[in-house]
Design a protein around this motif. Sequence first.
Motif, PDB file in Angstrom:
ATOM      1  N   ASP A 198      -5.205  -7.336  -8.723  1.00  0.00           N
ATOM      2  CA  ASP A 198      -5.803  -5.985  -8.245  1.00  0.00           C
ATOM      3  C   ASP A 198      -6.431  -6.185  -6.985  1.00  0.00           C
ATOM      4  O   ASP A 198      -7.235  -7.417  -6.961  1.00  0.00           O
ATOM      5  CB  ASP A 198      -6.786  -5.566  -9.404  1.00  0.00           C
ATOM      6  CG  ASP A 198      -5.966  -5.078 -10.474  1.00  0.00           C
ATOM      7  OD1 ASP A 198      -4.556  -5.027 -10.575  1.00  0.00           O
ATOM      8  OD2 ASP A 198      -6.668  -4.193 -11.074  1.00  0.00           O
ATOM      9  N   ASP A 215       0.829  -1.245   0.001  1.00  0.00           N
ATOM     10  CA  ASP A 215      -0.170   0.057   0.056  1.00  0.00           C
ATOM     11  C   ASP A 215       0.892   1.163  -0.021  1.00  0.00           C
ATOM     12  O   ASP A 215       1.937   1.432   0.887  1.00  0.00           O
ATOM     13  CB  ASP A 215      -0.964  -0.144   1.267  1.00  0.00           C
ATOM     14  CG  ASP A 215      -1.906   1.230   1.187  1.00  0.00           C
ATOM     15  OD1 ASP A 215      -2.711   1.237   0.401  1.00  0.00           O
ATOM     16  OD2 ASP A 215      -1.526   1.992   2.113  1.00  0.00           O
ATOM     17  N   ARG A 242     -15.417  -3.299 -11.153  1.00  0.00           N
ATOM     18  CA  ARG A 242     -14.806  -2.762  -9.912  1.00  0.00           C
ATOM     19  C   ARG A 242     -15.864  -2.724  -8.698  1.00  0.00           C
ATOM     20  O   ARG A 242     -17.224  -2.268  -8.838  1.00  0.00           O
ATOM     21  CB  ARG A 242     -14.270  -1.418  -9.890  1.00  0.00           C
ATOM     22  CG  ARG A 242     -13.411  -0.977  -8.703  1.00  0.00           C
ATOM     23  CD  ARG A 242     -13.036   0.406  -8.951  1.00  0.00           C
ATOM     24  NE  ARG A 242     -11.285   0.183  -9.355  1.00  0.00           N
ATOM     25  CZ  ARG A 242     -10.777   0.305  -8.171  1.00  0.00           C
ATOM     26  NH1 ARG A 242     -11.215   0.130  -7.065  1.00  0.00           N
ATOM     27  NH2 ARG A 242      -9.654   0.203  -8.541  1.00  0.00           N
ATOM     28  N   SER A 249     -11.465   3.734 -10.024  1.00  0.00           N
ATOM     29  CA  SER A 249     -10.106   3.460 -10.644  1.00  0.00           C
ATOM     30  C   SER A 249      -9.130   4.705 -10.647  1.00  0.00           C
ATOM     31  O   SER A 249      -9.258   5.871 -10.592  1.00  0.00           O
ATOM     32  CB  SER A 249     -10.334   3.457 -12.297  1.00  0.00           C
ATOM     33  OG  SER A 249      -9.161   3.260 -12.982  1.00  0.00           O
ATOM     34  N   LYS A 250      -7.717   4.216 -10.580  1.00  0.00           N
ATOM     35  CA  LYS A 250      -6.520   5.228 -10.418  1.00  0.00           C
ATOM     36  C   LYS A 250      -6.247   5.518 -11.694  1.00  0.00           C
ATOM     37  O   LYS A 250      -5.172   6.381 -11.904  1.00  0.00           O
ATOM     38  CB  LYS A 250      -5.422   4.738  -9.488  1.00  0.00           C
ATOM     39  CG  LYS A 250      -5.686   5.008  -8.217  1.00  0.00           C
ATOM     40  CD  LYS A 250      -6.111   3.951  -7.383  1.00  0.00           C
ATOM     41  CE  LYS A 250      -7.255   3.985  -6.424  1.00  0.00           C
ATOM     42  NZ  LYS A 250      -8.004   2.808  -6.079  1.00  0.00           N
ATOM     43  N   GLY A 299       3.186   4.089  -7.437  1.00  0.00           N
ATOM     44  CA  GLY A 299       3.605   3.229  -8.761  1.00  0.00           C
ATOM     45  C   GLY A 299       3.267   2.026  -8.579  1.00  0.00           C
ATOM     46  O   GLY A 299       3.684   1.239  -7.546  1.00  0.00           O
TER      47      GLY A 299
HETATM   48  N1  LIG Z   1       0.550   0.441  -4.416  1.00  0.00           N
HETATM   49  C1  LIG Z   1      -0.017   0.778  -5.349  1.00  0.00           C
HETATM   50  N2  LIG Z   1      -1.302   0.380  -5.892  1.00  0.00           N
HETATM   51  C2  LIG Z   1      -1.804   0.981  -6.814  1.00  0.00           C
HETATM   52  C3  LIG Z   1      -1.432   2.403  -7.353  1.00  0.00           C
HETATM   53  N3  LIG Z   1      -2.261   2.921  -8.327  1.00  0.00           N
HETATM   54  C4  LIG Z   1      -3.041   1.792  -8.502  1.00  0.00           C
HETATM   55  N4  LIG Z   1      -2.955   0.845  -7.508  1.00  0.00           N
HETATM   56  C5  LIG Z   1      -3.771  -0.490  -7.452  1.00  0.00           C
HETATM   57  O1  LIG Z   1      -3.509  -1.299  -8.688  1.00  0.00           O
HETATM   58  C6  LIG Z   1      -4.518  -2.019  -9.046  1.00  0.00           C
HETATM   59  C7  LIG Z   1      -5.188  -1.668 -10.084  1.00  0.00           C
HETATM   60  O2  LIG Z   1      -5.618  -0.267 -10.434  1.00  0.00           O
HETATM   61  P1  LIG Z   1      -7.103   0.276 -10.766  1.00  0.00           P
HETATM   62  O3  LIG Z   1      -7.112   1.822 -10.449  1.00  0.00           O
HETATM   63  O4  LIG Z   1      -8.022  -0.757 -10.529  1.00  0.00           O
HETATM   64  O5  LIG Z   1      -6.798   0.273 -12.044  1.00  0.00           O
HETATM   65  P2  LIG Z   1      -7.712  -0.259 -13.403  1.00  0.00           P
HETATM   66  O6  LIG Z   1      -8.396  -1.638 -12.818  1.00  0.00           O
HETATM   67  O7  LIG Z   1      -7.146  -0.361 -14.662  1.00  0.00           O
HETATM   68  O8  LIG Z   1      -8.824   0.655 -13.488  1.00  0.00           O
HETATM   69  C8  LIG Z   1      -5.571  -1.497  -7.681  1.00  0.00           C
HETATM   70  O9  LIG Z   1      -5.470  -2.667  -6.683  1.00  0.00           O
HETATM   71  C9  LIG Z   1      -5.025  -0.387  -7.229  1.00  0.00           C
HETATM   72  O10 LIG Z   1      -5.500  -0.042  -5.725  1.00  0.00           O
HETATM   73  C10 LIG Z   1      -0.082   2.706  -6.875  1.00  0.00           C
HETATM   74  O11 LIG Z   1       0.384   3.988  -7.248  1.00  0.00           O
HETATM   75  N5  LIG Z   1       0.461   2.043  -5.824  1.00  0.00           N
END
Ligand SMILES: Nc1nc2c(ncn2[C@@H]2O[C@H](COP(=O)(O)OP(=O)(O)O)[C@@H](O)[C@H]2O)c(=O)[nH]1
Length: 360
Positions: A90, A38, A205, A210-211, A69
């Motif tokens: 994820d 995390d 989700r 989403s990030k 990252g």
């Molecule tokens: N440790 C960490 N986890 C991240 C970061 N950005 C995204 N995540 C995690 O990576 C996974 C995928 O990100 P998500 O936002 O679901 O991307 P999406 O599924 O492509 O929309 C999730 O479990 C997020 O919590 C980050 O900067 N650091």
Amino acid sequence: MELTVVVPTFNERDNIVPLVERLIKVLAGTDWEVVFVDDDSPDGTAEVVRQLAQTDRRVRCVQRIGRRGLASACVEGMLTSAAPFLAVMDADLQHDEELLPRMLEELRGDGLDIVVGSRYVEGGGVGGWSRLRVGISAMAGRLSRFVVKADIADPMSGFFMIRRDTFHQEVRRLSAQGFKILLDLFASSPAPLRFKELPFQFRARLHGESKLDTLVAWEYVNLLLDKIIGHIVPVRFLMFAMVGGVGIGVHLAVLAIGLRAGGLGFPVAQATATMVAMTGNFLLNNVFTYRDQRLRGRGLIWGLLSFYLVCGLGALANVGIASFIYHSDEPWWLAGLAGAVVGSVWNYAMSSVFTWTRRR
Ligand SMILES: Nc1nc2c(ncn2[C@@H]2O[C@H](COP(=O)(O)OP(=O)(O)O)[C@@H](O)[C@H]2O)c(=O)[nH]1
Ligand SMILES: [Mg+2]
């Protein structure tokens, strides 16, 4: 211990308990653990993980401070493991955990290095994605052919299981930039990876958001560039130099406006242009070049002040070197160029230490 599931998290508080419940169910009969990595989520994700870990030794938390990252989080999570098999997935339950036992089954045999959860083989899918996002994803997949020779349908997947010894063989070659850890693994491997893709349906989700933002495309380009030219010159320096180029344009524009429209004297106009260009460069570098260590709030102010200082000294070095060369009877353009190169290398090196420090 047979399997470590690495889960990168950022603001995933409400997904932790449901995910662990599902892992417990599908991995019954296997000796496994889950490591959440995390990045100091403001929503307290790490605290939720630790609470769970209090009563369940299979759950662990790595909390990283001042870092962001996805790819580097996955790498560091995998490095905490002693298990022969490592999975990455994820936190948000978009990846089908039912696939884990089947991935494990495939890897236990001797023939494979990595098993990929794939959205783009027969039986897989992306469910409710907009056409735009499907298009972008397909485009990114085609671009990846520049760096990945393997004929893999879903090199952008974030869901896979790999042998730990394979991972350790290539961990030092990884770029670990941005979002695309799987692509990185495939592109960095000295020998072609023996892989298999298993289809799964990418789900919606569960909680949180989403990030993935528009700058993810930028990170992706960074990763590709790093794989193509990173061994010659650091991509971060190229970014820094590009921002510097933009800064020269900004400088000249402000100078012209100050002189023509503002009626300022040259020294005042030049000083104004310098400040505007430095501030602009700082902000651009903060968003693009140092996206993974982006400064915010008070860190942003301190960062800006240290950047002024670094660039001020860089300008002195620049003028000093250029004058020296000029007075040694070299042509003016060579003197100017040498000064500019020394100044930018100085600015890059010093700002990476004093401005975008990891401690902040
Ligand atoms: N440790 C960490 N986890 C991240 C970061 N950005 C995204 N995540 C995690 O990576 C996974 C995928 O990100 P998500 O936002 O679901 O991307 P999406 O599924 O492509 O929309 C999730 O479990 C997020 O919590 C980050 O900067 N650091
Ligand atoms: Mg997701």
